[in-house]
Enzyme design. Structure first.
Site, PDB file in Angstrom:
ATOM      1  N   LYS A  81     -30.873  32.186   8.947  1.00 34.32           N
ATOM      2  CA  LYS A  81     -31.789  32.612  10.009  1.00 34.32           C
ATOM      3  C   LYS A  81     -32.127  34.092   9.865  1.00 34.32           C
ATOM      4  O   LYS A  81     -33.281  34.503  10.030  1.00 34.32           O
ATOM      5  CB  LYS A  81     -31.167  32.343  11.385  1.00 34.32           C
TER       6      LYS A  81
ATOM      7  N   ASP B 139     -25.449  29.288   8.195  1.00 32.17           N
ATOM      8  CA  ASP B 139     -26.607  28.967   9.022  1.00 32.17           C
ATOM      9  C   ASP B 139     -27.195  30.254   9.629  1.00 32.17           C
ATOM     10  O   ASP B 139     -28.411  30.479   9.616  1.00 32.17           O
ATOM     11  CB  ASP B 139     -26.111  27.988  10.108  1.00 32.17           C
TER      12      ASP B 139
END
Ligand code: ADP
Ligand code: ASP
Ligand code: MG
Length: 828
Positions: free
Chosen positions: A688, A684
């Site tokens: 980003k 994750d």
């Protein structure tokens, strides 16, 4: 000498469709204030069409008319039986039998047996009004008593007209005399009167034309010296456009006679164009009301306007053709127009619109399509010499045209109306073939293809009536963020509409298996249940079409899923002009080719894509970075804590409790994904970081840089239960890392780094106590930008970076940003 109060109420065919309708009408009549009432009626809905159908059959020699007539009779008889009984019913049915026999005779003559009556068509068409008048009159007598009701008048005995090219002209002297002969001067009850039918000066039956009952009502209002004329129909009043074609149409509370006339003439079927003439002459207010919603105030048509809107309505008339006369030989030659119109007049072709370019190179006229061929041939004949000699090149006819018009007294002298009219047509991709504006400036009309008429109506309507900031929104994935967003929108919707003229309309909500589509908008207080009860299967293409409705100025899709499949559709949506707002990272952190395609699609569709919440939830991380880049700063590096979950885990991990217990407790409190490996893997964070890198112009991809996976290798493939059970096996290793850091006076933080050369990394690091990264709260995210401008002291964005409330608020803020981009139109 007028000493009693009269009012005329007209009920159209749509108000008299069946027995329930007659009851409703009687209820309305019963509630009306006393005084003398004239109730003018149309035929029951569909009857005039059905009767005209009989003559059409007979004209073709088709004997099927007998059965068809029996069918029409059965409908009337059945309605009568539901409403009335006893001798009144018998009387009605007998009268119907006699009429049916007469119609049969007429149709036989039309079908070629015997001497055909030249007026058979009009005579047959008019029976519907006779039947509904008798029926309503009997029913009113039954309901209100013979003292008050039970009288009816056959308008053929009163209204006398001469048929002219401009329609039926009332012969007032005869008509007045007959009115007095047919109704006692002291009459003070309720009289039911047939609409539509009349007689000519020879006493032969004729009609006032389709929808002519409105005109009848107005004639009787003039005869009676009525104080008011009410037209009861199936809509709330005169609307800004035909509500059957433009769902956004609004009721016009008050309009002037000339505005109403203009709208009626240009196709607003709600009143017949000639209706207003007698009313205007006698200054009788005309009120349009809804039989099906009698509590609505309706529209008032009066001599002077009480509202200041510049335009009152938008109409379209279909069934037109354009006849175009073109040639250089016409330039500067006087009398061309005269010859053109002379020829058309002689052939009985009425012209609805005229347009001539000032170069005089061409003149074009719009005429009813049914007369187009006749028009072409008479014009060609009139200009035969010029056509042969080449001064006129051609006379051509384009069928399948509609005239779309905006009307309103307030348009006069107001600049910008035409600009807006044609601007919205242009943006909707509607081609305009001819244009006309009368110098009264009450109407601007354009000729367009009929296939585009509804789209054009909707676009023009939204251009004039809707806030330029009306956004039609589809939300996919009403999970925790999506549902929170819907709640926030529900709470703020009213305020946004009132304060900012911003109308964020949720018109579709979709989850994995089904979806809910709302025509105007989905009521946000009940979406959950409505979606649960919806039987519409998920179909993203149908959703896309629904959201991107022609009649709304802007469309956006909010993707609150984490789905790759949905993300794959953004390019298509953006290219079509649908804006995208999303916290879903997939599209911006995956294939760089697709990312580039998204940017291209935005340019092609003139659309926007907002995804601030993909990094740091609602924190302005992407925006800050973009502002730096766009204003010419050079960003040297970005580093930060980009996962609220990992921030939290390492904030709490202070050696007093095993790491696995912290993970499990965090999971219980909803601070991790259902499978905590989704957080611990670092993927994750890597996504980003990739998104931020792309904003800096880098093309890095996942896989190009190291990502430390905190899930022990032997637990990566096992199922969730086993993972949760065996996580403690690794507590010792984690504790050892923690101790090692502590010995050096440092803390553990999961950090993402990126520099301007594309070097990137994501992993667990030891940070010194004076680092900003040491002192963050709970799920805080923190991002530091080092740039040319911010070199000695980095620019820092810090704050809560996870949770449905803040993420949803971030999506909401993106929607507001979108509105600021699209809402630059002015509103009337
Ligand atoms: P009635 O049977 O009562 O005479 P009509 O069907 O003749 O009713 O006329 C009412 C219809 O007119 C409405 O149902 C609507 O579809 C249509 N219409 C067209 N333009 C407008 C408009 N601007 N405002 C209201 N209704 C309109
Ligand atoms: N019944 C006639 C028609 O259908 C007249 C009317 O309804 O106004 O045209
Ligand atoms: Mg009508």
């Amino acid at each position: 000498m007028k000493d009693k109060r009269w009012a005329i109420h007209k009920f159209g065919g749509s108000s008299l469709a069946d027995a329930a309708c007659f009851r409703r009408v009687a209820d309305i009549v019963a509630e009306l204030p006393g005084g003398t009432l004239g109730i003018v009626v149309s035929a029951m809905r569909g009857t005039t069409d059905a009767l005209l159908g009989l003559t059409a059959l007979a004209e073709r020699g088709d004997r099927g008319f007998a059965d068809a007539l029996a069918g029409i009779g059965e409908r009337h008889a059945a309605t009568a039986r539901e409403l009335i009984a006893g001798p009144r019913l018998a009387e009605l049915l007998d009268a119907w039998q006699a009429d049916a026999a007469r119609i049969q005779d007429l149709l036989h003559t039309v079908a070629g047996e015997g001497e055909p009556s030249p007026h058979a068509r009009d005579v047959v068409a008019g029976f519907g009004e006779l039947w509904s008048a008798r029926l309503l009159s009997s029913y009113l007598a039954e309901r209100l008593g013979e003292d008050r009701a039970g009288t009816w008048i056959d308008a053929r005995r009163v209204v006398t007209v001469r048929q002219t090219e401009l329609g039926p002209a009332v012969q007032w002297d005869v008509t007045r005399r007959r009115w007095r002969e047919n109704l006692a001067e002291d009459f003070d009850g309720i009289v039911v009167i047939t609409g539509f039918i009349a007689s000519d000066e020879q006493g032969v039956q004729t009609t006032l034309g389709r929808n002519g009952s409105d005109f009848s009502a107005s004639i009787f209002a003039a005869l009676a010296g009525a104080d008011e004329l009410y037209i009861w129909t199936d809509v709330d009043g005169v609307m800004s456009a035909d509500p059957n074609r433009v769902p956004e149409a609004k009721i016009i509370p008050s309009l002037t006679y000339s505005e109403a006339m203009e709208l009626a003439y240009f196709g607003a079927k709600v009143i017949h164009p000639q209706t207003l003439v007698p009313a205007v002459e006698h200054g009788i207010p005309v009120i349009i009301r809804n039989t099906f919603a009698p509590d609505q105030p309706g529209s008032r048509v009066l001599a002077t306007a009480t509202s200041e809107e510049q335009i009152k309505g938008i109409t379209a008339i279909a069934g037109m053709a354009l006849v175009n006369l073109e040639g250089s030989g016409m330039v500067g030659v006087p009398g061309t127009a005269d010859r053109l119109f002379g020829a058309l007049k002689k052939a009985g072709v009425s012209v609805t619109l005229i347009s001539q370019a000032s170069s005089e190179h061409s003149i074009c006229v719009a005429v009813p399509e049914s007369l187009a061929e006749r028009a072409r041939s008479v014009v060609a004949e009139a200009f035969a010499e010029e056509l042969a000699g080449g001064q006129i090149q051609k006379v051509d006819v384009t069928p399948g045209q509609s005239i779309i018009a905006v009307a309103g007294d307030g348009m006069a002298g107001t600049p910008g109306i035409a600009g807006r009219f044609f601007g919205t047509l242009g943006r909707a991709g509607v081609n305009v073939r001819a244009i006309a504006q009368g110098s009264s400036e009450r109407n601007i009309s354009a000729v367009i293809d009929t296939s585009e008429a509804t789209r054009a109506l909707r676009a023009v309507h939204s251009g004039f009536y809707l806030s330029a900031k009306t956004i039609s929104i589809g939300l996919i994935g009403p999970g925790s963020v999506g549902a929170t967003l819907l709640r926030q929108l529900e709470r703020q919707g009213e305020r946004l509409r009132e304060e900012f003229n911003l109308d964020l309309r949720i018109r579709a909500i979709a989850r994995s298996s089904r979806m809910l589509l709302g025509d105007r908008r989905i009521a946000l207080d009940g979406w959950r249940q409505a979606l649960a009860e919806s039987t519409t299967p998920l179909d993203l293409e149908a959703l896309e079409r629904h959201v991107d409705a022609d009649h709304l100025p802007h469309a956006a899709i909010v993707d609150c899923t984490a789905s790759d499949d949905v993300a794959r559709r953004y390019a298509g949506w953006l290219a079509r002009g649908i804006h995208v707002v999303t916290p879903n990272k997939k599209a911006f952190s995956g294939d760089p080719g697709y990312y580039a395609e998204l940017k291209r699609s935005c340019r092609a569709g003139n659309s926007h894509c907002f995804y601030e919440t993909t990094v740091g939830a609602a924190l302005p991380v992407i925006r800050t970075l973009r502002d730096l880049v766009d204003t010419g700063d050079r960003v040297h590096s970005i580093q930060g804590i980009l996962s609220g979950t990992l921030a939290y885990l390492f904030n709490v991990f202070d050696g007093s409790m095993p790491f696995s217990e912290i993970v499990l407790a965090a999971r219980e409190s909803g601070f991790t994904e259902p499978d905590p490996r989704d957080d611990l893997s670092g993927m994750d964070v890597a996504r980003k970081l990739t998104i931020l890198a792309r904003e800096m112009g880098s093309t890095i991809e996942i896989g190009d840089f190291p990502v430390e996976n905190l899930v022990p290798e032997n637990l990566r493939e096992v199922d969730l239960d086993e993972f949760l059970r065996r996580l403690p096996e690794h507590d010792e290793a984690m504790a050892a890392r923690f101790d090692a850091a502590r010995k050096r006076g440092r803390r553990l933080r999961y950090i993402a780094r990126l520099d301007e050369h594309g070097a990137a990394s994501v992993g667990l690091e030891e940070v010194p106590p004076d680092s900003a990264f040491s002192h963050i709260n709970l799920t805080d995210n923190i991002v530091q930008f080092v740039s040319e401008r911010y070199s000695a002291n980095p620019l820092v964005v810090q704050g809560p970076g996870a949770g449905p409330e803040v993420t949803a608020a971030g999506v909401f803020a993106d929607l507001l940003r979108l509105a600021a981009f699209v809402g630059d139109g002015v509103s009337v």
